[in-house]
Write an enzyme that holds these catalytic residues in place. Sequence first.
Site, PDB file in Angstrom:
ATOM      1  N   ASP A  49       0.892  -1.226  -0.136  1.00  0.00           N
ATOM      2  CA  ASP A  49      -0.090  -0.029  -0.058  1.00  0.00           C
ATOM      3  C   ASP A  49       0.836   1.182   0.044  1.00  0.00           C
ATOM      4  OD1 ASP A  49       0.774  -0.136   2.629  1.00  0.00           O
ATOM      5  OD2 ASP A  49      -1.023  -0.145   3.567  1.00  0.00           O
ATOM      6  N   SER A  50       2.224   1.129  -0.047  1.00  0.00           N
ATOM      7  CA  SER A  50       3.218   2.000  -0.191  1.00  0.00           C
ATOM      8  C   SER A  50       2.872   2.970  -1.736  1.00  0.00           C
ATOM      9  CB  SER A  50       4.652   1.857  -0.218  1.00  0.00           C
ATOM     10  OG  SER A  50       4.616   0.522  -1.020  1.00  0.00           O
ATOM     11  N   ASP A  88      -1.059  -5.985  -0.119  1.00  0.00           N
ATOM     12  CA  ASP A  88      -1.129  -5.684   1.225  1.00  0.00           C
ATOM     13  C   ASP A  88      -2.721  -5.310   1.426  1.00  0.00           C
ATOM     14  OD1 ASP A  88       0.819  -4.971   3.119  1.00  0.00           O
ATOM     15  OD2 ASP A  88       1.155  -3.257   1.834  1.00  0.00           O
ATOM     16  N   LYS A 117      -1.141  -9.549   3.268  1.00  0.00           N
ATOM     17  CA  LYS A 117      -0.353  -8.894   4.488  1.00  0.00           C
ATOM     18  C   LYS A 117      -1.369  -7.583   5.116  1.00  0.00           C
ATOM     19  CE  LYS A 117       3.333  -5.822   3.812  1.00  0.00           C
ATOM     20  NZ  LYS A 117       3.176  -4.770   4.501  1.00  0.00           N
ATOM     21  N   GLU A 119      -1.649  -5.313   8.957  1.00  0.00           N
ATOM     22  CA  GLU A 119      -0.576  -4.622  10.016  1.00  0.00           C
ATOM     23  C   GLU A 119      -1.296  -5.092  11.362  1.00  0.00           C
ATOM     24  OE1 GLU A 119       0.097  -0.501   9.220  1.00  0.00           O
ATOM     25  OE2 GLU A 119       0.952  -1.007   7.029  1.00  0.00           O
ATOM     26  N   GLU A 186       9.185  -4.076  10.481  1.00  0.00           N
ATOM     27  CA  GLU A 186       9.653  -2.837   9.984  1.00  0.00           C
ATOM     28  C   GLU A 186      10.164  -2.058  11.118  1.00  0.00           C
ATOM     29  OE1 GLU A 186       6.620  -0.904   7.370  1.00  0.00           O
ATOM     30  OE2 GLU A 186       8.177   0.924   7.144  1.00  0.00           O
TER      31      GLU A 186
HETATM   32  O1  KIV Z   1       3.651  -0.942   1.651  1.00  0.00           O
HETATM   33  C1  KIV Z   1       4.699  -1.428   1.539  1.00  0.00           C
HETATM   34  O2  KIV Z   1       5.399  -1.322   0.434  1.00  0.00           O
HETATM   35  C2  KIV Z   1       5.344  -2.104   2.939  1.00  0.00           C
HETATM   36  C3  KIV Z   1       6.687  -2.475   2.879  1.00  0.00           C
HETATM   37  C4  KIV Z   1       7.220  -1.027   3.274  1.00  0.00           C
HETATM   38  C5  KIV Z   1       7.099  -3.243   3.752  1.00  0.00           C
HETATM   39  O3  KIV Z   1       4.198  -2.510   3.616  1.00  0.00           O
END
Ligand code: KIV
Length: 269
Positions: A49-50, A88, A117, A119, A186
Amino acid sequence: MSHERKPVTLTQLRNMKAAGDKFSCLTAYDAGFARVVDEAGVDVILVGDSLGMVVQGHKTTVPVTVDDMVYHSKLVARSCERALLMVDMPFMAYATMEQALVNAMRLMQEGGGQIVKLEGSGVQLDIVRELALRGVPVCAHLGLQPQVVHKLGGYRVQGRDEAGAQAMRNSARALEDAGADMLLLECVPRALAAEITASVSIPVIGIGAGPDTDAQVLVLHDILGITPGKVPRFSHNFMAEAGSIQAAVAAYAAAVRERRFPAPQHCFE
Ligand code: KIV
């Protein structure tokens, strides 16, 4: 194993952990870059989600929606022949059990993801357990959790104090017991990350967590030197020493495999 073209599986990654072999993970958000990353021998591609920051231009990952993730995951999946595809779950996409199940289904069925993934580890434990029971592979993300940046008040190293460190140790074990298939740490002090990696049998991917995790992940734009603004200390511009994007991505994968990345300057104590 990283040079074989057979699709990477969770079993292989677990075996790599057991054998002490390091694997690499890198983000990608579209088919063109995903092909480069896949062909360079990166083992896991993360549709992170980056993308909210590096693709959409937002200041945080908070505005990213499930539709955004499904769209980008679909693009990446078209090029993902060897790498395992991790996607994510964005902010609030797993706020309730029902949302978590529906959104994990969308990321896998529509987006082509092979592992999701998410959090955190508090209320998320039941969600991880339920997803695992229903056959959804899960990577749990501990340490700095960017989706709660507004609550945290900034991006900071996590687990430096003993209470925070102990909570993270407990969370890692609880997540493994709940059925998580991988952990991602992280911005965690390297000694704590090493301890957690040794204490669980599932693979642990690190970013800003030192050299002792089973794998490393970075953001594609950071390793190519095209991230706007300040690049995190734990990252490295592989493009600066490479003649092409393909060579930069391959250099990253090799540096992880050969334990040359991360170096001491990328770690937190
Ligand atoms: O969203 C993302 O790219 C991430 C990484 C920074 C681990 O979660």
